[in-house]
Motif scaffolding. Structure first.
Motif, PDB file in Angstrom:
ATOM      1  N   ASN A  46      -2.028  41.350   5.085  1.00  0.00           N
ATOM      2  CA  ASN A  46      -1.953  40.371   4.003  1.00  0.00           C
ATOM      3  C   ASN A  46      -0.779  40.741   3.100  1.00  0.00           C
ATOM      4  N   GLY A  47       0.319  40.019   3.228  1.00  0.00           N
ATOM      5  CA  GLY A  47       1.503  40.267   2.403  1.00  0.00           C
ATOM      6  C   GLY A  47       1.561  39.377   1.182  1.00  0.00           C
ATOM      7  N   SER A  48       0.483  38.624   0.926  1.00  0.00           N
ATOM      8  CA  SER A  48       0.465  37.752  -0.252  1.00  0.00           C
ATOM      9  C   SER A  48       0.064  38.553  -1.485  1.00  0.00           C
ATOM     10  N   SER A  49       0.107  37.897  -2.627  1.00  0.00           N
ATOM     11  CA  SER A  49      -0.246  38.586  -3.878  1.00  0.00           C
ATOM     12  C   SER A  49      -1.736  38.495  -4.181  1.00  0.00           C
ATOM     13  N   GLY A  50      -2.481  37.734  -3.397  1.00  0.00           N
ATOM     14  CA  GLY A  50      -3.917  37.585  -3.639  1.00  0.00           C
ATOM     15  C   GLY A  50      -4.755  37.900  -2.426  1.00  0.00           C
ATOM     16  N   ARG A  51      -6.037  37.622  -2.533  1.00  0.00           N
ATOM     17  CA  ARG A  51      -6.983  37.841  -1.441  1.00  0.00           C
ATOM     18  C   ARG A  51      -6.789  36.761  -0.378  1.00  0.00           C
ATOM     19  N   TRP A  52      -6.992  37.124   0.908  1.00  0.00           N
ATOM     20  CA  TRP A  52      -6.850  36.165   1.994  1.00  0.00           C
ATOM     21  C   TRP A  52      -8.059  36.256   2.914  1.00  0.00           C
ATOM     22  N   ILE A  53      -8.550  35.085   3.331  1.00  0.00           N
ATOM     23  CA  ILE A  53      -9.679  34.998   4.257  1.00  0.00           C
ATOM     24  C   ILE A  53      -9.204  34.228   5.486  1.00  0.00           C
ATOM     25  N   ALA A  54      -9.504  34.711   6.659  1.00  0.00           N
ATOM     26  CA  ALA A  54      -9.006  34.137   7.918  1.00  0.00           C
ATOM     27  C   ALA A  54      -9.830  32.955   8.412  1.00  0.00           C
ATOM     28  N   ASN A  55     -10.417  32.169   7.536  1.00  0.00           N
ATOM     29  CA  ASN A  55     -11.279  31.058   7.970  1.00  0.00           C
ATOM     30  C   ASN A  55     -10.559  30.037   8.843  1.00  0.00           C
ATOM     31  N   ALA A  56      -9.297  29.749   8.581  1.00  0.00           N
ATOM     32  CA  ALA A  56      -8.563  28.760   9.379  1.00  0.00           C
ATOM     33  C   ALA A  56      -8.318  29.246  10.802  1.00  0.00           C
ATOM     34  N   TRP A  57      -8.486  30.529  11.050  1.00  0.00           N
ATOM     35  CA  TRP A  57      -8.235  31.088  12.374  1.00  0.00           C
ATOM     36  C   TRP A  57      -9.408  30.901  13.325  1.00  0.00           C
ATOM     37  N   ASN A 114     -17.921  31.118  14.008  1.00  0.00           N
ATOM     38  CA  ASN A 114     -17.099  32.322  14.100  1.00  0.00           C
ATOM     39  C   ASN A 114     -16.167  32.441  12.890  1.00  0.00           C
ATOM     40  N   ALA A 115     -16.706  32.244  11.708  1.00  0.00           N
ATOM     41  CA  ALA A 115     -15.886  32.255  10.492  1.00  0.00           C
ATOM     42  C   ALA A 115     -15.080  33.538  10.372  1.00  0.00           C
ATOM     43  N   ALA A 116     -13.875  33.412   9.812  1.00  0.00           N
ATOM     44  CA  ALA A 116     -12.986  34.545   9.527  1.00  0.00           C
ATOM     45  C   ALA A 116     -12.773  35.433  10.744  1.00  0.00           C
ATOM     46  N   SER A 117     -12.467  34.819  11.885  1.00  0.00           N
ATOM     47  CA  SER A 117     -12.251  35.572  13.115  1.00  0.00           C
ATOM     48  C   SER A 117     -11.019  35.041  13.837  1.00  0.00           C
ATOM     49  N   ILE A 132      -2.166  30.829  17.030  1.00  0.00           N
ATOM     50  CA  ILE A 132      -3.374  30.767  16.212  1.00  0.00           C
ATOM     51  C   ILE A 132      -3.049  30.041  14.912  1.00  0.00           C
ATOM     52  N   ALA A 133      -3.852  29.065  14.580  1.00  0.00           N
ATOM     53  CA  ALA A 133      -3.768  28.299  13.335  1.00  0.00           C
ATOM     54  C   ALA A 133      -2.326  27.932  12.993  1.00  0.00           C
ATOM     55  N   ASP A 134      -1.930  28.212  11.752  1.00  0.00           N
ATOM     56  CA  ASP A 134      -0.598  27.815  11.284  1.00  0.00           C
ATOM     57  C   ASP A 134       0.449  28.916  11.441  1.00  0.00           C
ATOM     58  N   MET A 135       0.108  29.968  12.162  1.00  0.00           N
ATOM     59  CA  MET A 135       1.072  31.047  12.398  1.00  0.00           C
ATOM     60  C   MET A 135       2.089  30.593  13.445  1.00  0.00           C
TER      61      MET A 135
END
Length: 191
Positions: free
Chosen positions: A94-105, A115-118, A177-180
Protein backbone atom coordinates in the motif's frame (compact mmCIF):
# COMPACT_ATOMS: atom_id res chain seq x y z
CA UNK A 1 -19.80 -33.81 -13.81
CA UNK A 2 -17.41 -36.57 -12.72
CA UNK A 3 -14.43 -34.68 -14.13
CA UNK A 4 -15.54 -31.50 -12.36
CA UNK A 5 -15.73 -33.34 -9.04
CA UNK A 6 -12.28 -34.81 -9.62
CA UNK A 7 -10.85 -31.34 -10.39
CA UNK A 8 -12.50 -29.92 -7.26
CA UNK A 9 -11.13 -32.75 -5.13
CA UNK A 10 -7.66 -32.22 -6.59
CA UNK A 11 -7.88 -28.47 -5.90
CA UNK A 12 -8.91 -29.09 -2.29
CA UNK A 13 -6.15 -31.63 -1.80
CA UNK A 14 -3.56 -29.24 -3.22
CA UNK A 15 -4.83 -26.47 -0.96
CA UNK A 16 -4.52 -28.72 2.08
CA UNK A 17 -1.03 -29.84 1.09
CA UNK A 18 0.04 -26.20 0.67
CA UNK A 19 -1.47 -25.36 4.04
CA UNK A 20 0.32 -28.20 5.81
CA UNK A 21 3.62 -27.48 4.06
CA UNK A 22 3.35 -23.83 5.11
CA UNK A 23 3.24 -24.80 8.79
CA UNK A 24 7.03 -25.25 9.01
CA UNK A 25 9.16 -24.09 11.91
CA UNK A 26 10.34 -20.58 11.05
CA UNK A 27 12.21 -20.41 14.37
CA UNK A 28 14.57 -23.15 13.13
CA UNK A 29 15.62 -20.87 10.28
CA UNK A 30 16.32 -18.06 12.72
CA UNK A 31 13.41 -16.06 11.37
CA UNK A 32 10.18 -14.99 12.94
CA UNK A 33 7.12 -14.37 10.87
CA UNK A 34 6.00 -10.79 11.19
CA UNK A 35 2.34 -9.94 11.54
CA UNK A 36 2.45 -8.11 8.20
CA UNK A 37 3.39 -11.37 6.47
CA UNK A 38 0.49 -13.24 7.98
CA UNK A 39 -2.67 -13.46 5.97
CA UNK A 40 -6.13 -14.02 7.23
CA UNK A 41 -9.59 -13.61 5.90
CA UNK A 42 -12.38 -11.42 7.09
CA UNK A 43 -14.49 -13.25 9.65
CA UNK A 44 -18.24 -13.29 9.25
CA UNK A 45 -18.09 -13.01 5.46
CA UNK A 46 -17.97 -16.72 4.67
CA UNK A 47 -14.19 -17.02 4.29
CA UNK A 48 -11.88 -19.29 6.22
CA UNK A 49 -8.34 -18.42 7.20
CA UNK A 50 -5.94 -18.69 4.26
CA UNK A 51 -2.27 -19.57 4.75
CA UNK A 52 0.67 -18.36 2.71
CA UNK A 53 2.00 -20.59 -0.07
CA UNK A 54 4.25 -23.44 0.97
CA UNK A 55 7.24 -22.06 -0.87
CA UNK A 56 8.69 -18.82 0.47
CA UNK A 57 8.35 -15.83 -1.82
CA UNK A 58 11.67 -15.38 -3.56
CA UNK A 59 13.55 -12.11 -3.93
CA UNK A 60 13.53 -12.38 -7.73
CA UNK A 61 11.07 -9.96 -9.32
CA UNK A 62 9.34 -11.28 -12.45
CA UNK A 63 7.17 -8.18 -12.84
CA UNK A 64 5.84 -5.23 -10.89
CA UNK A 65 2.81 -3.01 -11.56
CA UNK A 66 1.41 -0.01 -9.71
CA UNK A 67 -2.26 0.97 -9.75
CA UNK A 68 -3.92 4.35 -9.47
CA UNK A 69 -4.30 4.21 -5.68
CA UNK A 70 -0.56 3.72 -5.16
CA UNK A 71 -0.93 -0.06 -4.74
CA UNK A 72 2.11 -1.98 -6.01
CA UNK A 73 1.79 -5.64 -6.97
CA UNK A 74 5.09 -7.53 -7.23
CA UNK A 75 5.38 -10.99 -8.81
CA UNK A 76 8.11 -13.24 -7.44
CA UNK A 77 7.14 -16.63 -8.88
CA UNK A 78 4.77 -18.43 -11.23
CA UNK A 79 5.36 -22.15 -10.73
CA UNK A 80 3.65 -24.91 -12.70
CA UNK A 81 3.52 -28.16 -10.73
CA UNK A 82 3.02 -31.68 -12.04
CA UNK A 83 -0.50 -31.80 -10.58
CA UNK A 84 -1.74 -29.41 -13.26
CA UNK A 85 -1.77 -26.24 -11.15
CA UNK A 86 0.00 -22.92 -11.49
CA UNK A 87 0.77 -21.00 -8.31
CA UNK A 88 1.56 -17.30 -8.70
CA UNK A 89 2.98 -15.47 -5.68
CA UNK A 90 4.54 -12.20 -4.66
CA UNK A 91 3.94 -9.14 -2.51
CA UNK A 92 1.45 -6.29 -2.48
CA UNK A 93 2.24 -2.90 -0.96
CA UNK A 94 0.00 0.00 0.00
CA UNK A 95 1.84 3.09 -1.27
CA UNK A 96 -1.10 5.41 -0.59
CA UNK A 97 -1.34 7.81 2.33
CA UNK A 98 -4.35 6.02 3.86
CA UNK A 99 -5.75 2.60 4.64
CA UNK A 100 -6.54 0.29 1.70
CA UNK A 101 -8.89 -2.70 1.50
CA UNK A 102 -8.69 -5.14 -1.44
CA UNK A 103 -12.48 -5.51 -1.83
CA UNK A 104 -12.42 -4.69 -5.57
CA UNK A 105 -10.03 -7.60 -6.11
CA UNK A 106 -12.60 -10.26 -5.20
CA UNK A 107 -14.11 -10.24 -8.69
CA UNK A 108 -17.53 -9.62 -10.16
CA UNK A 109 -18.83 -13.19 -10.36
CA UNK A 110 -21.67 -13.99 -7.97
CA UNK A 111 -19.79 -17.01 -6.60
CA UNK A 112 -16.82 -14.81 -5.67
CA UNK A 113 -18.76 -12.28 -3.62
CA UNK A 114 -18.04 -14.23 -0.42
CA UNK A 115 -14.28 -13.83 -0.99
CA UNK A 116 -14.05 -10.23 0.24
CA UNK A 117 -10.61 -8.58 0.32
CA UNK A 118 -8.90 -11.42 -1.54
CA UNK A 119 -7.20 -12.21 -4.85
CA UNK A 120 -10.34 -14.10 -6.00
CA UNK A 121 -10.93 -11.88 -9.05
CA UNK A 122 -7.50 -12.58 -10.56
CA UNK A 123 -7.25 -14.12 -14.02
CA UNK A 124 -4.45 -15.36 -16.24
CA UNK A 125 -4.43 -14.83 -19.99
CA UNK A 126 -2.52 -17.08 -22.34
CA UNK A 127 -2.25 -14.78 -25.37
CA UNK A 128 -0.60 -17.39 -27.58
CA UNK A 129 -3.19 -20.05 -26.75
CA UNK A 130 -6.02 -17.48 -26.71
CA UNK A 131 -7.34 -18.72 -23.35
CA UNK A 132 -8.27 -17.11 -20.07
CA UNK A 133 -7.86 -18.96 -16.76
CA UNK A 134 -9.93 -18.18 -13.66
CA UNK A 135 -8.66 -18.66 -10.14
CA UNK A 136 -9.29 -22.10 -8.61
CA UNK A 137 -12.07 -22.45 -6.01
CA UNK A 138 -13.15 -25.07 -3.54
CA UNK A 139 -16.64 -26.59 -3.47
CA UNK A 140 -17.86 -23.75 -1.23
CA UNK A 141 -16.78 -21.09 -3.74
CA UNK A 142 -13.74 -19.93 -1.74
CA UNK A 143 -10.73 -19.11 -3.86
CA UNK A 144 -7.39 -20.87 -3.51
CA UNK A 145 -5.72 -17.55 -2.86
CA UNK A 146 -4.73 -15.07 -0.19
CA UNK A 147 -7.38 -13.11 1.67
CA UNK A 148 -6.20 -9.84 3.20
CA UNK A 149 -6.89 -7.78 6.26
CA UNK A 150 -6.90 -3.99 5.64
CA UNK A 151 -3.50 -2.52 4.70
CA UNK A 152 -2.05 0.42 6.58
CA UNK A 153 -0.15 3.05 4.60
CA UNK A 154 3.26 1.66 3.63
CA UNK A 155 2.37 -1.90 4.66
CA UNK A 156 3.46 -4.85 2.50
CA UNK A 157 2.02 -8.38 2.55
CA UNK A 158 2.76 -11.65 0.75
CA UNK A 159 0.12 -13.20 -1.51
CA UNK A 160 -0.51 -16.25 -3.67
CA UNK A 161 -3.16 -17.37 -6.16
CA UNK A 162 -3.67 -20.79 -7.79
CA UNK A 163 -4.93 -21.41 -11.32
CA UNK A 164 -5.29 -24.37 -13.65
CA UNK A 165 -1.93 -24.66 -15.43
CA UNK A 166 -1.78 -23.67 -19.09
CA UNK A 167 -0.27 -26.26 -21.48
CA UNK A 168 3.46 -26.92 -21.05
CA UNK A 169 4.13 -25.14 -24.34
CA UNK A 170 2.92 -21.90 -22.71
CA UNK A 171 5.76 -20.12 -20.93
CA UNK A 172 4.46 -16.53 -20.82
CA UNK A 173 1.16 -15.40 -19.30
CA UNK A 174 -0.52 -12.14 -18.38
CA UNK A 175 -1.87 -11.67 -14.85
CA UNK A 176 -4.89 -9.37 -14.44
CA UNK A 177 -6.81 -8.21 -11.38
CA UNK A 178 -9.34 -5.39 -10.94
CA UNK A 179 -8.03 -1.98 -12.00
CA UNK A 180 -4.35 -2.90 -11.80
CA UNK A 181 -2.35 -2.81 -15.04
CA UNK A 182 -1.81 -6.26 -16.58
CA UNK A 183 1.53 -7.92 -15.76
CA UNK A 184 3.39 -10.21 -18.15
CA UNK A 185 5.15 -12.98 -16.23
CA UNK A 186 7.12 -16.10 -17.11
CA UNK A 187 6.20 -19.58 -15.87
CA UNK A 188 8.80 -21.84 -14.26
CA UNK A 189 8.48 -25.58 -13.80
CA UNK A 190 8.04 -26.92 -10.27
CA UNK A 191 8.87 -30.32 -8.86
Amino acid sequence: MKARRALTAAALTTGLVLTMAGCGDDEADGKKRSSSESTSSSKGQGNEETDEPSEPVQDEVLAEVTGGEGITLTFNSAVRDQGGFLTVSGKVKNGSSGRWIANAWRGEEQELQRNAASMAGATLVDKAGKKRYLILRDTEGRCLCTAFTPFKSGEEKSWYAQFPAPPESTTDITFQIADMPPADIQITEGE
